[in-house]
Design a protein around this motif. Structure first.
Motif, PDB file in Angstrom:
ATOM      1  N   VAL A  61       0.840  -1.201   0.000  1.00 13.29           N
ATOM      2  CA  VAL A  61       0.000   0.000   0.000  1.00 13.29           C
ATOM      3  C   VAL A  61       0.876   1.252   0.000  1.00 13.29           C
ATOM      4  CG1 VAL A  61      -1.644   1.349   1.370  1.00 13.29           C
ATOM      5  CG2 VAL A  61      -1.993  -1.102   1.050  1.00 13.29           C
ATOM      6  N   SER A  62       1.920   1.244   0.801  1.00 14.18           N
ATOM      7  CA  SER A  62       2.848   2.377   0.838  1.00 14.18           C
ATOM      8  C   SER A  62       3.476   2.599  -0.531  1.00 14.18           C
ATOM      9  CB  SER A  62       3.942   2.135   1.888  1.00 14.18           C
ATOM     10  OG  SER A  62       4.921   3.138   1.824  1.00 14.18           O
ATOM     11  N   PHE A  63       3.899   1.527  -1.181  1.00 13.05           N
ATOM     12  CA  PHE A  63       4.518   1.614  -2.500  1.00 13.05           C
ATOM     13  C   PHE A  63       3.553   2.201  -3.523  1.00 13.05           C
ATOM     14  CE2 PHE A  63       5.223  -0.389  -6.670  1.00 13.05           C
ATOM     15  CZ  PHE A  63       6.488   0.110  -6.960  1.00 13.05           C
ATOM     16  N   LYS A  64       2.297   1.764  -3.463  1.00 14.89           N
ATOM     17  CA  LYS A  64       1.318   2.187  -4.458  1.00 14.89           C
ATOM     18  C   LYS A  64       0.842   3.627  -4.281  1.00 14.89           C
ATOM     19  CE  LYS A  64      -1.995  -0.795  -5.252  1.00 14.89           C
ATOM     20  NZ  LYS A  64      -2.999  -1.867  -5.063  1.00 14.89           N
ATOM     21  N   TYR A  65       0.725   4.090  -3.038  1.00 13.58           N
ATOM     22  CA  TYR A  65       0.040   5.359  -2.805  1.00 13.58           C
ATOM     23  C   TYR A  65       0.900   6.487  -2.251  1.00 13.58           C
ATOM     24  CZ  TYR A  65      -4.007   2.504  -3.708  1.00 13.58           C
ATOM     25  OH  TYR A  65      -4.915   1.654  -4.307  1.00 13.58           O
ATOM     26  N   ASN A  66       2.100   6.190  -1.802  1.00 15.19           N
ATOM     27  CA  ASN A  66       2.970   7.239  -1.268  1.00 15.19           C
ATOM     28  C   ASN A  66       3.952   7.721  -2.319  1.00 15.19           C
ATOM     29  OD1 ASN A  66       1.903   7.248   1.335  1.00 15.19           O
ATOM     30  ND2 ASN A  66       3.313   5.683   2.053  1.00 15.19           N
ATOM     31  N   THR A  67       4.498   8.894  -2.083  1.00 11.93           N
ATOM     32  CA  THR A  67       5.593   9.361  -2.933  1.00 11.93           C
ATOM     33  C   THR A  67       6.808   8.483  -2.633  1.00 11.93           C
ATOM     34  OG1 THR A  67       6.461  10.910  -1.289  1.00 11.93           O
ATOM     35  CG2 THR A  67       4.746  11.746  -2.793  1.00 11.93           C
ATOM     36  N   LYS A  68       7.809   8.565  -3.490  1.00 11.57           N
ATOM     37  CA  LYS A  68       9.030   7.780  -3.266  1.00 11.57           C
ATOM     38  C   LYS A  68       9.658   8.119  -1.915  1.00 11.57           C
ATOM     39  CE  LYS A  68      10.313   6.868  -8.020  1.00 11.57           C
ATOM     40  NZ  LYS A  68      11.353   6.972  -9.040  1.00 11.57           N
ATOM     41  N   GLU A  69       9.662   9.389  -1.590  1.00  9.46           N
ATOM     42  CA  GLU A  69      10.253   9.815  -0.323  1.00  9.46           C
ATOM     43  C   GLU A  69       9.460   9.277   0.866  1.00  9.46           C
ATOM     44  OE1 GLU A  69      10.618  14.052   1.705  1.00  9.46           O
ATOM     45  OE2 GLU A  69      11.941  13.850  -0.041  1.00  9.46           O
ATOM     46  N   GLU A  70       8.145   9.356   0.789  1.00  7.57           N
ATOM     47  CA  GLU A  70       7.306   8.830   1.868  1.00  7.57           C
ATOM     48  C   GLU A  70       7.477   7.314   1.999  1.00  7.57           C
ATOM     49  OE1 GLU A  70       3.531  11.935   1.698  1.00  7.57           O
ATOM     50  OE2 GLU A  70       3.608  10.253   0.296  1.00  7.57           O
ATOM     51  N   HIS A  71       7.558   6.632   0.860  1.00 13.31           N
ATOM     52  CA  HIS A  71       7.717   5.185   0.883  1.00 13.31           C
ATOM     53  C   HIS A  71       9.068   4.805   1.508  1.00 13.31           C
ATOM     54  CE1 HIS A  71       7.182   1.035  -0.175  1.00 13.31           C
ATOM     55  NE2 HIS A  71       8.232   1.036  -0.971  1.00 13.31           N
ATOM     56  N   ARG A  72      10.113   5.519   1.162  1.00 11.24           N
ATOM     57  CA  ARG A  72      11.421   5.252   1.776  1.00 11.24           C
ATOM     58  C   ARG A  72      11.357   5.428   3.282  1.00 11.24           C
ATOM     59  NH1 ARG A  72      14.216   9.035  -1.735  1.00 11.24           N
ATOM     60  NH2 ARG A  72      13.839   8.164  -3.766  1.00 11.24           N
ATOM     61  N   GLY A  73      10.635   6.442   3.735  1.00 12.65           N
ATOM     62  CA  GLY A  73      10.472   6.658   5.174  1.00 12.65           C
ATOM     63  C   GLY A  73       9.721   5.508   5.828  1.00 12.65           C
ATOM     64  N   ALA A  74       8.683   5.017   5.150  1.00  9.03           N
ATOM     65  CA  ALA A  74       7.924   3.888   5.686  1.00  9.03           C
ATOM     66  C   ALA A  74       8.797   2.637   5.765  1.00  9.03           C
ATOM     67  CB  ALA A  74       6.685   3.619   4.817  1.00  9.03           C
ATOM     68  N   LEU A  75       9.613   2.413   4.741  1.00  5.45           N
ATOM     69  CA  LEU A  75      10.503   1.253   4.752  1.00  5.45           C
ATOM     70  C   LEU A  75      11.562   1.376   5.845  1.00  5.45           C
ATOM     71  CD1 LEU A  75      11.093   0.592   0.949  1.00  5.45           C
ATOM     72  CD2 LEU A  75       9.467  -0.518   2.493  1.00  5.45           C
ATOM     73  N   ALA A  76      12.063   2.583   6.049  1.00  3.41           N
ATOM     74  CA  ALA A  76      13.049   2.791   7.117  1.00  3.41           C
ATOM     75  C   ALA A  76      12.431   2.500   8.482  1.00  3.41           C
ATOM     76  CB  ALA A  76      13.594   4.217   7.058  1.00  3.41           C
ATOM     77  N   MET A  77      11.200   2.949   8.682  1.00  2.60           N
ATOM     78  CA  MET A  77      10.504   2.692   9.939  1.00  2.60           C
ATOM     79  C   MET A  77      10.301   1.191  10.139  1.00  2.60           C
ATOM     80  SD  MET A  77       8.845   4.011  12.627  1.00  2.60           S
ATOM     81  CE  MET A  77       8.296   5.634  12.161  1.00  2.60           C
ATOM     82  N   LEU A  78       9.854   0.502   9.106  1.00  4.98           N
ATOM     83  CA  LEU A  78       9.639  -0.941   9.190  1.00  4.98           C
ATOM     84  C   LEU A  78      10.950  -1.657   9.496  1.00  4.98           C
ATOM     85  CD1 LEU A  78       7.758  -3.371   8.889  1.00  4.98           C
ATOM     86  CD2 LEU A  78       8.222  -3.309   6.439  1.00  4.98           C
ATOM     87  N   SER A  79      12.005  -1.229   8.850  1.00  5.91           N
ATOM     88  CA  SER A  79      13.315  -1.824   9.084  1.00  5.91           C
ATOM     89  C   SER A  79      13.762  -1.638  10.530  1.00  5.91           C
ATOM     90  CB  SER A  79      14.339  -1.212   8.128  1.00  5.91           C
ATOM     91  OG  SER A  79      15.615  -1.709   8.385  1.00  5.91           O
ATOM     92  N   MET A  80      13.504  -0.468  11.095  1.00  6.46           N
ATOM     93  CA  MET A  80      13.856  -0.224  12.499  1.00  6.46           C
ATOM     94  C   MET A  80      13.045  -1.118  13.426  1.00  6.46           C
ATOM     95  SD  MET A  80      14.615   3.822  13.144  1.00  6.46           S
ATOM     96  CE  MET A  80      12.935   4.285  12.962  1.00  6.46           C
TER      97      MET A  80
END
Length: 63
Positions: A17-36
């Motif tokens: 969902v993040s990949f489909k609906y967020n900007t690239k920058e927002e998606h990178r932030g979501a992935l960083a949060m998930l990784s943490m």
């Protein structure tokens, strides 16, 4: 101490969902949060694999 249970399928769905609906920058932030949260190791890689399969399935269903 409080405990939470993480469902890899649901995390992968959130990643899609993040990949489909967020900007690239927002998606990178979501992935960083998930990784943490899960650690940048085997569990994170498994979530990515599940998310990739879900995206591929969605693309196949759109055809």
């Amino acid at each position: 101490m409080n405990t939470i249970t993480l469902d890899l399928e649901k995390l992968a769905e959130a990643m899609v969902v993040s990949f489909k609906y967020n900007t690239k920058e927002e998606h990178r932030g979501a992935l960083a949060m998930l990784s943490m949260i899960v650690g940048n190791g085997d569990m994170y890689n498994k979530i990515c694999e599940i998310a990739e399969k879900k995206l591929a399935e969605e693309k196949n269903n759109e055809k």
